[in-house]
Design a protein around this motif. Structure first.
Motif, PDB file in Angstrom:
ATOM      1  N   GLU A  37      -0.679   5.725 -10.749  1.00  0.00           N
ATOM      2  CA  GLU A  37      -1.745   5.160  -9.918  1.00  0.00           C
ATOM      3  C   GLU A  37      -2.682   4.248 -10.692  1.00  0.00           C
ATOM      4  O   GLU A  37      -3.255   3.314 -10.139  1.00  0.00           O
ATOM      5  CB  GLU A  37      -2.546   6.281  -9.227  1.00  0.00           C
ATOM      6  N   THR A  38      -2.851   4.465 -11.982  1.00  0.00           N
ATOM      7  CA  THR A  38      -3.756   3.632 -12.768  1.00  0.00           C
ATOM      8  C   THR A  38      -3.103   2.326 -13.216  1.00  0.00           C
ATOM      9  O   THR A  38      -3.776   1.475 -13.803  1.00  0.00           O
ATOM     10  CB  THR A  38      -4.254   4.390 -14.014  1.00  0.00           C
ATOM     11  N   THR A  86      -0.824   0.473 -11.033  1.00  0.00           N
ATOM     12  CA  THR A  86      -0.289  -0.330  -9.939  1.00  0.00           C
ATOM     13  C   THR A  86      -1.025  -1.654  -9.745  1.00  0.00           C
ATOM     14  O   THR A  86      -0.486  -2.564  -9.104  1.00  0.00           O
ATOM     15  CB  THR A  86      -0.321   0.468  -8.614  1.00  0.00           C
ATOM     16  N   ASP A  87      -2.222  -1.795 -10.285  1.00  0.00           N
ATOM     17  CA  ASP A  87      -2.937  -3.076 -10.188  1.00  0.00           C
ATOM     18  C   ASP A  87      -2.230  -4.170 -10.970  1.00  0.00           C
ATOM     19  O   ASP A  87      -2.538  -5.359 -10.782  1.00  0.00           O
ATOM     20  CB  ASP A  87      -4.378  -2.928 -10.695  1.00  0.00           C
ATOM     21  N   ALA A 140       1.969   6.308  -7.146  1.00  0.00           N
ATOM     22  CA  ALA A 140       0.920   7.249  -7.544  1.00  0.00           C
ATOM     23  C   ALA A 140       1.485   8.656  -7.664  1.00  0.00           C
ATOM     24  O   ALA A 140       1.073   9.436  -8.538  1.00  0.00           O
ATOM     25  CB  ALA A 140      -0.224   7.223  -6.535  1.00  0.00           C
ATOM     26  N   GLU A 141       2.436   8.979  -6.808  1.00  0.00           N
ATOM     27  CA  GLU A 141       3.075  10.297  -6.869  1.00  0.00           C
ATOM     28  C   GLU A 141       3.888  10.458  -8.150  1.00  0.00           C
ATOM     29  O   GLU A 141       4.196  11.585  -8.554  1.00  0.00           O
ATOM     30  CB  GLU A 141       3.959  10.495  -5.650  1.00  0.00           C
ATOM     31  N   GLU A 191       0.833  -1.199   0.000  1.00  0.00           N
ATOM     32  CA  GLU A 191       0.000   0.000   0.000  1.00  0.00           C
ATOM     33  C   GLU A 191       0.870   1.253   0.000  1.00  0.00           C
ATOM     34  O   GLU A 191       0.571   2.232  -0.694  1.00  0.00           O
ATOM     35  CB  GLU A 191      -0.947  -0.011   1.202  1.00  0.00           C
ATOM     36  N   LYS A 197       2.286   1.615  -3.477  1.00  0.00           N
ATOM     37  CA  LYS A 197       1.304   2.170  -4.414  1.00  0.00           C
ATOM     38  C   LYS A 197       1.184   3.685  -4.256  1.00  0.00           C
ATOM     39  O   LYS A 197       1.044   4.414  -5.249  1.00  0.00           O
ATOM     40  CB  LYS A 197      -0.051   1.494  -4.202  1.00  0.00           C
ATOM     41  N   GLN A 198       1.262   4.158  -3.036  1.00  0.00           N
ATOM     42  CA  GLN A 198       1.196   5.600  -2.811  1.00  0.00           C
ATOM     43  C   GLN A 198       2.395   6.311  -3.448  1.00  0.00           C
ATOM     44  O   GLN A 198       2.241   7.375  -4.054  1.00  0.00           O
ATOM     45  CB  GLN A 198       1.141   5.887  -1.306  1.00  0.00           C
TER      46      GLN A 198
END
Length: 228
Positions: free
Chosen positions: A191-192, A194-195, A186-187, A179, A182-183
Motif C-alpha cells: 500500500e505504501t 502504489t503511488d 495493499a493486501e 482503485e 491499489k486495494q
C-alpha cells in the motif's frame, strides 16, 4: 585499455550492466567502476568515486579532476522497456520504443496473444511475468508497463516491480480500475508503494486508439526518464 580492465568491461557489457572506465591521464593508470565496486591499478578517493558514479548515473563521460587529469568514460546499459501483455497497444508501443533506443521485452503467458504478436527486434517471453521479472536485473534504466487488464497477470508483475529501482511503472486502466488494483496490492503489503504507478497510464493527450495510447505511454516514459 589494459587487458584485465577490457575483460571486465566486456563482461559487464555482455551481462547488460553499466560500468565506467576511469583513467588518470598523466600515468595512464585505470580502473573499472561499476555497482559491484572498482577494480584495477588506479585507486580513487571517495570523492572521485562519488563524482564518477554521478556521471555513470547521468550516462555522461567527462573529466572529474583537472589536476591530475582524470577522465571517466561511461558505458551505460541501454534503457529497457518491459511490457506485460502482447496486446494490440504493445504492437505499436514496442517499435516506437525501439526507435527511441529502448531495448524492449514483452512478457505474456497466453499463447494466443503471443502467436499474434510479431515485432522484429523485440524479445517475446511466453511465461508468467513474476517468474521472468525475478530473474531480470531490474534497475534504474528499466521501465515496466502492464497492459493485459487481467489482475492475475498484471498484479503479479506489479508486486515485483514496485519494490524494484525501476524508474517508471505504469498500468492500463481507468481510475476506478486502478482503485481496485491499489486495494489488491495493499493486501499484498504494497500500500505504501502504489503511488509509484502511473495510472491511468500515459500522458493525457486525448487519444483513444491503440496507437495513440502507445504514443502517450512512450511520451510519459521519456518525460520520466529525463525528470530531474
Amino acid at each position: 585499455m589494459k587487458h584485465d580492465i577490457l575483460q571486465q568491461l566486456s563482461r559487464h557489457i555482455f551481462e547488460n550492466k553499466s560500468a565506467a572506465v576511469v583513467t588518470r591521464l598523466p600515468e595512464g593508470t585505470q580502473c573499472l567502476l561499476s555497482p559491484e565496486g572498482q577494480c584495477g591499478e588506479l585507486s580513487l578517493s571517495p570523492q572521485e568515486i562519488a563524482a564518477a558514479n554521478r556521471l555513470l548515473s547521468e550516462r555522461r563521460s567527462a573529466y572529474i579532476s583537472d589536476e591530475p587529469r582524470i577522465f571517466v568514460r561511461t558505458y551505460a546499459r541501454p534503457y529497457r522497456l518491459v511490457i506485460i501483455g502482447a496486446v494490440h497497444i504493445a504492437r505499436y508501443l514496442a517499435p516506437m520504443a525501439q526507435m527511441a533506443n529502448f531495448e524492449v521485452v514483452v512478457i505474456d503467458p497466453r499463447e494466443a496473444f503471443n502467436n499474434a504478436f510479431n515485432v522484429p527486434g523485440t524479445t517475446l517471453i511466453d511465461d508468467w511475468p513474476d517468474d521472468v521479472l525475478k530473474q531480470m536485473n531490474i534497475d534504474e534504466s528499466t521501465a515496466i508497463v502492464t497492459l493485459t487488464h487481467d489482475p492475475k497477470i498484471d498484479d503479479v508483475a506489479l508486486a515485483i516491480a514496485l519494490p524494484s529501482p525501476a524508474f517508471y511503472i505504469g498500468s492500463l486502466g481507468s481510475k476506478r480500475t486502478h482503485e481496485k488494483r491499489k486495494q489488491r496490492l495493499a493486501e499484498l503489503g504494497l500500500e505504501t508503494r502504489t503511488d509509484r504507478i502511473a495510472a491511468p497510464v500515459g500522458l493525457d493527450l486525448g487519444g483513444r486508439e491503440p496507437a495513440e495510447i502507445a504514443v502517450s505511454i512512450l511520451a510519459q516514459i521519456i518525460q520520466r526518464r529525463y525528470a530531474p
